[in-house]
Each structure stands twice: as C-alpha cells, then as structure tokens.
Design a protein around this motif. Structure first.
Motif, short mmCIF file in Angstrom:
data_model
loop_
_atom_site.label_atom_id
_atom_site.label_comp_id
_atom_site.label_asym_id
_atom_site.label_seq_id
_atom_site.Cartn_x
_atom_site.Cartn_y
_atom_site.Cartn_z
N ALA A 158 7.63 32.52 10.28
CA ALA A 158 8.50 33.69 10.14
C ALA A 158 7.70 34.98 10.24
O ALA A 158 8.12 35.96 10.89
CB ALA A 158 9.25 33.63 8.81
N ASP A 159 6.52 35.01 9.61
CA ASP A 159 5.64 36.19 9.70
C ASP A 159 5.21 36.44 11.15
O ASP A 159 5.16 37.59 11.60
CB ASP A 159 4.40 36.01 8.83
CG ASP A 159 4.72 36.06 7.34
OD1 ASP A 159 5.82 36.54 6.98
OD2 ASP A 159 3.87 35.61 6.54
N GLN A 160 4.91 35.35 11.86
CA GLN A 160 4.46 35.51 13.24
C GLN A 160 5.60 36.04 14.13
O GLN A 160 5.38 36.87 15.02
CB GLN A 160 3.97 34.16 13.79
CG GLN A 160 3.40 34.23 15.19
CD GLN A 160 2.19 35.15 15.29
OE1 GLN A 160 1.21 34.99 14.56
NE2 GLN A 160 2.26 36.13 16.18
N LEU A 161 6.82 35.59 13.87
CA LEU A 161 7.97 36.11 14.61
C LEU A 161 8.12 37.61 14.39
O LEU A 161 8.41 38.37 15.33
CB LEU A 161 9.25 35.38 14.20
CG LEU A 161 9.38 33.93 14.65
CD1 LEU A 161 10.64 33.30 14.04
CD2 LEU A 161 9.44 33.82 16.17
N GLN A 162 7.93 38.05 13.15
CA GLN A 162 8.00 39.49 12.87
C GLN A 162 6.93 40.26 13.64
O GLN A 162 7.19 41.34 14.17
CB GLN A 162 7.85 39.72 11.37
CG GLN A 162 9.01 39.23 10.53
CD GLN A 162 8.75 39.39 9.05
OE1 GLN A 162 7.61 39.53 8.61
NE2 GLN A 162 9.81 39.38 8.27
N THR A 163 5.73 39.70 13.71
CA THR A 163 4.62 40.35 14.42
C THR A 163 4.94 40.48 15.90
O THR A 163 4.77 41.56 16.49
CB THR A 163 3.32 39.56 14.24
OG1 THR A 163 2.98 39.53 12.84
CG2 THR A 163 2.18 40.19 15.02
N TRP A 164 5.38 39.39 16.52
CA TRP A 164 5.71 39.44 17.94
C TRP A 164 6.86 40.42 18.20
O TRP A 164 6.84 41.16 19.18
CB TRP A 164 6.09 38.06 18.44
CG TRP A 164 4.92 37.18 18.78
CD1 TRP A 164 3.74 37.57 19.33
CD2 TRP A 164 4.83 35.76 18.61
NE1 TRP A 164 2.91 36.48 19.50
CE2 TRP A 164 3.57 35.36 19.08
CE3 TRP A 164 5.70 34.80 18.11
CZ2 TRP A 164 3.15 34.03 19.08
CZ3 TRP A 164 5.29 33.47 18.11
CH2 TRP A 164 4.03 33.10 18.57
N HIS A 165 7.86 40.39 17.33
CA HIS A 165 9.01 41.27 17.51
C HIS A 165 8.58 42.74 17.40
O HIS A 165 9.04 43.59 18.17
CB HIS A 165 10.07 40.95 16.45
CG HIS A 165 11.33 41.74 16.60
ND1 HIS A 165 11.59 42.87 15.84
CD2 HIS A 165 12.40 41.59 17.41
CE1 HIS A 165 12.77 43.36 16.17
NE2 HIS A 165 13.29 42.61 17.13
N ALA A 166 7.70 43.04 16.47
CA ALA A 166 7.21 44.40 16.31
C ALA A 166 6.45 44.88 17.55
O ALA A 166 6.41 46.08 17.84
CB ALA A 166 6.31 44.50 15.07
N ASP A 167 5.88 43.92 18.29
CA ASP A 167 5.16 44.24 19.53
C ASP A 167 6.08 44.30 20.74
O ASP A 167 5.61 44.46 21.87
CB ASP A 167 4.06 43.21 19.78
CG ASP A 167 2.87 43.39 18.83
OD1 ASP A 167 2.73 44.49 18.26
OD2 ASP A 167 2.10 42.43 18.66
N GLY A 168 7.39 44.13 20.52
CA GLY A 168 8.34 44.28 21.62
C GLY A 168 8.95 43.00 22.15
O GLY A 168 9.75 43.05 23.09
N ALA A 169 8.58 41.85 21.59
CA ALA A 169 9.13 40.59 22.08
C ALA A 169 10.58 40.45 21.64
O ALA A 169 10.96 40.87 20.54
CB ALA A 169 8.31 39.42 21.56
N ARG A 170 11.39 39.85 22.50
CA ARG A 170 12.74 39.45 22.12
C ARG A 170 12.70 38.00 21.69
O ARG A 170 11.86 37.22 22.16
CB ARG A 170 13.69 39.66 23.30
CG ARG A 170 13.93 41.15 23.61
CD ARG A 170 14.60 41.36 24.94
NE ARG A 170 13.70 41.09 26.04
CZ ARG A 170 14.03 41.18 27.33
NH1 ARG A 170 15.27 41.52 27.66
NH2 ARG A 170 13.15 40.93 28.27
N ILE A 171 13.61 37.64 20.79
CA ILE A 171 13.52 36.33 20.16
C ILE A 171 14.80 35.54 20.40
O ILE A 171 15.91 36.06 20.27
CB ILE A 171 13.31 36.44 18.63
CG1 ILE A 171 12.24 37.48 18.30
CG2 ILE A 171 12.96 35.08 18.04
CD1 ILE A 171 10.85 37.11 18.69
N GLY A 172 14.64 34.26 20.75
CA GLY A 172 15.78 33.36 20.89
C GLY A 172 15.56 32.12 20.04
O GLY A 172 14.42 31.68 19.83
N ALA A 173 16.63 31.55 19.53
CA ALA A 173 16.53 30.33 18.72
C ALA A 173 17.77 29.49 18.95
O ALA A 173 18.86 30.01 19.20
CB ALA A 173 16.39 30.67 17.24
#
Length: 322
Positions: A99-114
C-alpha cells in the motif's frame, strides 16, 4: 507504456496470467499488423524478494522500490477469497508495504488499476477514497464496511474514476487489461478480444448470488428467507419490518449499509434470480414466469431483466439453453 504488475504473495494465478497474457498478445498483434502504437512494457514487481502464487508457483519479480515512474500500476487479485483470511492478509506487513509503494508510485504520477480482490489492497492505500469503484461481487458488504469513503457499485464490471480504475471478480482482470489496451487503440483491443475469445461483460449482476450477499448480516439473512417465500406477492416494507420485528428505518438502514441497496431493490434481485432460474430450467413462457414471481404481466418482467442484467429474455434463454 510502462506497466508495473505488483504481485503479492498468494497472488491469484488466473488473474495474474490474464493481465500478462492480454498485454503480451496486444504487443504481438500490434507488431503483426504493423500498428504504430507504443508497446506495453510489463514489469513484474514485488515488495518481497520472492513471490509465490496461490497455487505455489514462484514468480520472478523486481524489487518494487527500485522501479521509477511507471505509467500504470496493476494490482491483481489475492488468492484469498473469503472475508476472514482476507482481512488477516491485509493486516500483514507485506500488504502495508505494498500500500505504501502504491502511494509512492501514485505521487510520482502513476495511474493505478486493480481487479477483483486486488481492489482491497488499492483501497488500503487510501487512493480509492472519494472515488467510484467496484470489487468482487460477493465481497461488496465487507468492502463497504472497511472503506465507507469509497462509492462502491459491485454490479459494475469496470469502473474508471479519475486516475484509478477498478474491475470486478476473476475474469475482471481481462476486462481491466483490455481497457488499458483500448486507451491506446480501440481497434487493437477488439482484435485482442477476438484472439482470446473474450466477450466483454458490462455488469457483474448476472453472476451475483443474492443468498451469498445475505450471509453478511443476520437481519438480511432473515429478510432473504422471508422474501423468498413471498416472491409471488407484492412487496410491502411495512409487512417485511413487522415480520422481522424491526422498524422500517432499521431494515432500510441495514440494507443500505451492508448491500448498498433498499429492501425493495433486494426483493427485486430475488425475483430476477428466480426468473433466470426458470428461464434456465423450464420451458415456461415469460407471462407464466412473471405470474409466478408476482408481476401482473411479462412486459414488466422483461423491463426488469433488461435493466438489471443488460439482457433480454431471448438472450437469457440462448445463454442458458443453447
């Protein structure tokens, strides 16, 4: 396009394979057709050095913390399907780190799918707060309880919302992967679907089992048993509340909190389920079936089936009685 697939220990084998195979097929077909579109660069990542699938297969992964600025991150489902074991897994260190890593990637501009139960891991990161979402249909009640700040509609198969997108149960992984391809090339997505023999599913509603959802709460279980014996009657909230020895307000609030729908809507779900069962197992005409589940005519039932399932009577008979 750089896509990171974040694999958790106990990852759902079919879901993981569906995502990877869909994107690999898209790359192959794009090359075959000489399509000038970006390739899908898939990177398998994990927050642990080794990852095993739910069937015990080892998955080679790159350390998630070393991967910078992906365009998309995909979270496939966990292999744990029932509420108790799922909550234990989500409370573990690996889930917290993911979950922490998802937040880091998202903060860098990544979009997230699940997809499927992977939506729980995404919700744990807080990135679904305030968004619309879907999840594995049988876990809708648990999802609402755990993440009340997410606008859940588990009837939908795929829900894009801002910079996140969620998909439904199991084969929802295919829907999610095809959706990603479609953002680059609708024609390529259609070709991939044809190669993989995939029919898109706009809704999970045809697959939902009302009795399984009722198991989430004792009062709803009682309501479900009471309602099944009265599908041929008109629905009355007053009569239902009196029969269950609760107030109308209590019954309505409990249904909304657990299932996200009213008692009448759930009663109609039961009618739809019974109608589909009769279409599947009998040769009764639509008028007879309508009478059996409490509608005055087949027109009303046809409308309800089309609205709830996205299919008409002829389509349902074709699916279930080929």
């Amino acid at each position: 396009m750089k896509i990171v697939v974040l694999a958790h220990n106990n990852v759902f084998d079919t879901g993981l394979a569906a995502v990877l195979d869909t994107l690999a097929t898209a790359n192959e077909l794009a090359e075959l057709e000489s399509l000038r579109i970006p390739r899908f660069e898939c990177v398998m990542a994990g927050v642990r050095e080794t990852v095993q699938t739910s069937l015990g297969l080892s998955v080679p992964v790159q350390p998630a913390a070393t991967i910078r600025q992906p365009d998309w991150v995909i979270v496939p489902a966990l292999g744990t399907k029932m509420p108790g074991p799922l909550l234990e897994l989500l409370d573990g260190r690996e889930s917290h780190d993911a979950a922490d890593q998802l937040q880091t990637w998202h903060a860098d501009g990544a979009r997230i799918g699940a997809a499927c139960i992977g939506t729980f891991l995404l919700a744990e990161s807080g990135l679904l707060a305030g968004h619309e979402a879907t999840t594995a249909w049988w876990l809708g009640p648990l999802f609402r309880q755990q993440y009340p700040d997410v606008r859940l509609d588990e009837r939908r198969m795929l829900v894009p919302s801002g910079d996140v997108v969620t998909a439904g149960a199991a084969m929802g992984h295919l829907e999610l992967a095809l959706w990603l391809v479609r953002q680059t090339s609708p024609a390529l997505a259609d070709m991939v679907a044809r190669y993989l023999l995939v029919d898109t599913r706009p809704s999970q509603a045809p697959y939902m089992i009302p009795m399984h959802l009722a198991n989430a709460d004792p009062l709803i279980q009682h309501f479900e048993r009471w309602a099944r014996n009265r599908l041929h009657e008109g629905f009355s909230l007053d009569v239902a509340a009196d029969a269950l020895h609760v107030s109308k307000r209590t019954l309505q609030r409990r249904m909304e909190a657990v299932l996200g729908k009213s008692p009448l809507s759930y009663f109609q779900d039961l009618r739809v389920e019974r109608a589909v069962h009769l279409l599947r197992t009998s040769r009764k005409d639509i008028e007879s079936i309508a009478t059996e589940i409490g509608y005055a005519d087949g027109v009303t039932l046809r409308t309800l089936l089309r609205r709830r399932l996205g299919r008409g009577v002829r389509e349902l008979r074709a699916v279930y009685n080929p």
